[in-house]
Write a protein that holds these residues in place. Structure first.
Motif, mmCIF file in Angstrom:
data_model
loop_
_atom_site.group_PDB
_atom_site.id
_atom_site.type_symbol
_atom_site.label_atom_id
_atom_site.label_comp_id
_atom_site.label_asym_id
_atom_site.label_seq_id
_atom_site.Cartn_x
_atom_site.Cartn_y
_atom_site.Cartn_z
ATOM 1 N N THR A 112 -25.934 13.918 49.685
ATOM 2 C CA THR A 112 -26.147 14.850 48.584
ATOM 3 C C THR A 112 -26.070 14.188 47.217
ATOM 4 O OG1 THR A 112 -23.790 15.416 48.570
ATOM 5 C CG2 THR A 112 -25.231 16.845 49.857
ATOM 6 N N TRP A 113 -25.248 13.119 47.103
ATOM 7 C CA TRP A 113 -25.054 12.498 45.785
ATOM 8 C C TRP A 113 -26.061 11.389 45.481
ATOM 9 C CZ3 TRP A 113 -20.732 11.416 49.328
ATOM 10 C CH2 TRP A 113 -20.884 10.187 49.997
ATOM 11 N N CYS A 114 -26.953 11.113 46.443
ATOM 12 C CA CYS A 114 -27.795 9.922 46.356
ATOM 13 C C CYS A 114 -29.155 10.204 45.724
ATOM 14 C CB CYS A 114 -27.965 9.340 47.766
ATOM 15 S SG CYS A 114 -29.228 8.054 47.878
ATOM 16 N N SER A 115 -29.467 9.522 44.612
ATOM 17 C CA SER A 115 -30.722 9.759 43.905
ATOM 18 C C SER A 115 -31.950 9.341 44.708
ATOM 19 C CB SER A 115 -30.719 9.034 42.556
ATOM 20 O OG SER A 115 -29.725 9.564 41.709
ATOM 21 N N TYR A 116 -31.843 8.294 45.518
ATOM 22 C CA TYR A 116 -32.988 7.899 46.361
ATOM 23 C C TYR A 116 -33.282 9.018 47.370
ATOM 24 C CZ TYR A 116 -34.317 3.050 45.254
ATOM 25 O OH TYR A 116 -34.823 1.914 44.669
ATOM 26 N N SER B 6 -20.855 0.888 38.312
ATOM 27 C CA SER B 6 -21.810 0.880 39.422
ATOM 28 C C SER B 6 -21.120 1.249 40.727
ATOM 29 C CB SER B 6 -22.388 -0.543 39.490
ATOM 30 O OG SER B 6 -23.037 -0.814 40.706
ATOM 31 N N LYS B 7 -21.905 1.412 41.791
ATOM 32 C CA LYS B 7 -21.353 1.459 43.151
ATOM 33 C C LYS B 7 -22.183 0.528 44.010
ATOM 34 C CE LYS B 7 -19.167 5.969 42.831
ATOM 35 N NZ LYS B 7 -19.016 7.354 43.303
ATOM 36 N N THR B 8 -21.502 -0.235 44.859
ATOM 37 C CA THR B 8 -22.182 -1.320 45.574
ATOM 38 C C THR B 8 -23.292 -0.815 46.484
ATOM 39 O OG1 THR B 8 -20.534 -1.231 47.347
ATOM 40 C CG2 THR B 8 -20.152 -2.828 45.592
ATOM 41 N N LEU C 148 -11.397 6.185 37.232
ATOM 42 C CA LEU C 148 -12.250 5.552 36.225
ATOM 43 C C LEU C 148 -13.498 6.396 35.995
ATOM 44 C CD1 LEU C 148 -12.503 3.245 34.363
ATOM 45 C CD2 LEU C 148 -12.784 1.724 36.304
ATOM 46 N N GLN C 149 -14.053 6.918 37.086
ATOM 47 C CA GLN C 149 -15.256 7.743 36.973
ATOM 48 C C GLN C 149 -14.973 8.986 36.122
ATOM 49 O OE1 GLN C 149 -17.272 8.013 40.762
ATOM 50 N NE2 GLN C 149 -19.052 9.046 39.912
ATOM 51 N N LYS C 150 -13.751 9.544 36.242
ATOM 52 C CA LYS C 150 -13.356 10.708 35.434
ATOM 53 C C LYS C 150 -13.218 10.326 33.961
ATOM 54 C CE LYS C 150 -11.833 14.562 37.782
ATOM 55 N NZ LYS C 150 -11.914 14.301 39.244
ATOM 56 N N HIS D 268 -20.992 11.712 34.490
ATOM 57 C CA HIS D 268 -20.104 11.541 35.648
ATOM 58 C C HIS D 268 -20.777 10.754 36.769
ATOM 59 C CE1 HIS D 268 -22.523 15.025 36.826
ATOM 60 N NE2 HIS D 268 -22.258 14.703 38.048
ATOM 61 N N THR D 269 -22.022 10.318 36.538
ATOM 62 C CA THR D 269 -22.750 9.629 37.607
ATOM 63 C C THR D 269 -22.764 8.120 37.399
ATOM 64 O OG1 THR D 269 -24.791 9.985 36.361
ATOM 65 C CG2 THR D 269 -24.259 11.597 38.078
ATOM 66 N N VAL D 270 -23.175 7.419 38.453
ATOM 67 C CA VAL D 270 -23.450 5.994 38.349
ATOM 68 C C VAL D 270 -24.931 5.776 38.590
ATOM 69 C CG1 VAL D 270 -21.156 5.213 39.064
ATOM 70 C CG2 VAL D 270 -22.915 5.615 40.822
ATOM 71 N N PRO D 271 -25.530 4.722 38.046
ATOM 72 C CA PRO D 271 -24.879 3.740 37.189
ATOM 73 C C PRO D 271 -24.608 4.296 35.787
ATOM 74 C CG PRO D 271 -27.228 3.289 37.305
ATOM 75 C CD PRO D 271 -26.965 4.419 38.276
ATOM 76 N N GLY E 178 -26.749 5.419 29.151
ATOM 77 C CA GLY E 178 -27.077 6.438 30.145
ATOM 78 C C GLY E 178 -27.084 5.856 31.539
ATOM 79 N N GLY E 179 -27.968 6.408 32.377
ATOM 80 C CA GLY E 179 -28.027 5.985 33.764
ATOM 81 C C GLY E 179 -29.236 5.116 34.026
ATOM 82 N N CYS E 180 -29.674 5.120 35.298
ATOM 83 C CA CYS E 180 -30.807 4.282 35.692
ATOM 84 C C CYS E 180 -32.082 4.737 35.001
ATOM 85 C CB CYS E 180 -30.967 4.336 37.221
ATOM 86 S SG CYS E 180 -32.388 3.434 37.843
ATOM 87 N N THR E 181 -32.358 6.035 35.093
ATOM 88 C CA THR E 181 -33.588 6.585 34.516
ATOM 89 C C THR E 181 -33.659 6.332 33.014
ATOM 90 O OG1 THR E 181 -33.261 8.341 36.139
ATOM 91 C CG2 THR E 181 -35.084 8.599 34.628
ATOM 92 N N ASP E 182 -32.548 6.576 32.315
ATOM 93 C CA ASP E 182 -32.514 6.363 30.861
ATOM 94 C C ASP E 182 -32.790 4.904 30.512
ATOM 95 O OD1 ASP E 182 -29.640 8.413 31.114
ATOM 96 O OD2 ASP E 182 -31.600 9.071 30.363
HETATM 97 N N1 LIG Z 1 -30.716 10.335 36.562
HETATM 98 C C1 LIG Z 1 -29.469 9.615 36.826
HETATM 99 C C2 LIG Z 1 -29.002 9.979 38.223
HETATM 100 C C3 LIG Z 1 -27.573 9.549 38.427
HETATM 101 C C4 LIG Z 1 -27.046 9.992 39.742
HETATM 102 O O1 LIG Z 1 -27.306 11.130 40.232
HETATM 103 N N2 LIG Z 1 -26.256 9.133 40.353
HETATM 104 C C5 LIG Z 1 -25.662 9.393 41.647
HETATM 105 C C6 LIG Z 1 -25.819 8.181 42.540
HETATM 106 S S1 LIG Z 1 -27.525 7.748 42.658
HETATM 107 C C7 LIG Z 1 -24.196 9.732 41.487
HETATM 108 O O2 LIG Z 1 -23.517 9.199 40.605
HETATM 109 N N3 LIG Z 1 -23.692 10.593 42.341
HETATM 110 C C8 LIG Z 1 -22.317 10.981 42.272
HETATM 111 C C9 LIG Z 1 -21.398 9.859 42.685
HETATM 112 O O3 LIG Z 1 -21.829 8.869 43.326
HETATM 113 O O4 LIG Z 1 -20.218 9.950 42.343
HETATM 114 C C10 LIG Z 1 -29.713 8.128 36.648
HETATM 115 O O5 LIG Z 1 -30.862 7.754 36.480
HETATM 116 O O6 LIG Z 1 -28.768 7.336 36.666
#
Ligand SMILES: N[C@@H](CCC(=O)N[C@@H](CS)C(=O)NCC(=O)O)C(=O)O
Ligand SMILES: N[C@@H](CCC(=O)N[C@@H](CS)C(=O)NCC(=O)O)C(=O)O
Ligand code: FES
Lengths: 104, 104
Positions: A22-26, B20-22, B56-58, B67-70, B80-84
């Motif tokens: 659910t959390w994965c953008s891919y 990031s997350k690996t 750290l994420q909080k 709240h997302t990565v990257p 911002g994130g990847c898209t930005d």
């Molecule tokens: N549009 C954002 C999407 C970011 C996003 O949804 N990241 C996901 C992982 S791909 C995330 O952080 N999910 C919650 C988590 O892993 O804690 C971007 O380009 O970075």
């Protein structure tokens, strides 16, 4: 194993199956693409299955050779992940696969 | 809080920081882009920090609204994130930001 049989059954009985998180953008990208193509895939969110999630991910690796998500099956055939699916789409090869799978 | 101060210090003292997350492909894409641009970002893998990862994420969410990565910072500025990040790159705006940050 019973889990293996259940996966084989799932991908055989559903035109499009996406094993996802659910959390994965891919995973989101793939789900969004199918919706855009008017396809309602069966989505299985591996992170919502408690301990069965990692087990299922292992079974998928055994069956498809792929341990990552998203893991996409069309017409019972293993397609691949996000990149593979998008590649097929850009080559115009995805929609014919979907039509064939839906016609079954 | 001490964690908050440490994040502020990290992004102030390093031209490019990627939280990031690996296992995350969006995180990989961003790291790959910076390497392609000859930039060696400071990468903090939140999934490798045990219980401090979610904390750290909080903190990052409090500080950056994200709240997302990257989660990408350049020259102390939240990008911002990847898209930005990819959007800035395609608009030709990323490299000037990197030059400025590296010059500091
Ligand atoms: N549009 C954002 C999407 C970011 C996003 O949804 N990241 C996901 C992982 S791909 C995330 O952080 N999910 C919650 C988590 O892993 O804690 C971007 O380009 O970075
Ligand atoms: N190129 C593959 C990348 C797949 C990939 O690395 N997926 C990551 C999430 S984005 C993954 O499954 N990581 C291990 C995990 O979540 O168990 C694709 O396009 O699907
Ligand atoms: S977890 Fe980030 S793209 Fe899959």
């Amino acid at each position: 194993s019973r889990l293996e049989d259940s996966v084989k059954k799932t991908v055989a009985e559903n035109p499009v199956v996406v094993y996802s998180k659910t959390w994965c953008s891919y995973s989101s990208e793939v789900k969004t693409l199918f919706k855009k193509l008017g396809e309602e895939p069966l989505v299985i969110e591996l992170d919502e299955l408690g301990p069965q999630g990692p087990q299922l991910q292992k079974v998928l690796e055994r069956l498809s050779g792929q341990h990552t998500v998203p893991n996409v099956f069309i017409g019972g055939q293993h397609i691949g992940g996000c990149t593979d699916t998008l590649k097929l789409y850009r080559k115009g090869e995805l929609e014919p696969l979907l039509s064939k799978a839906n016609a079954k």
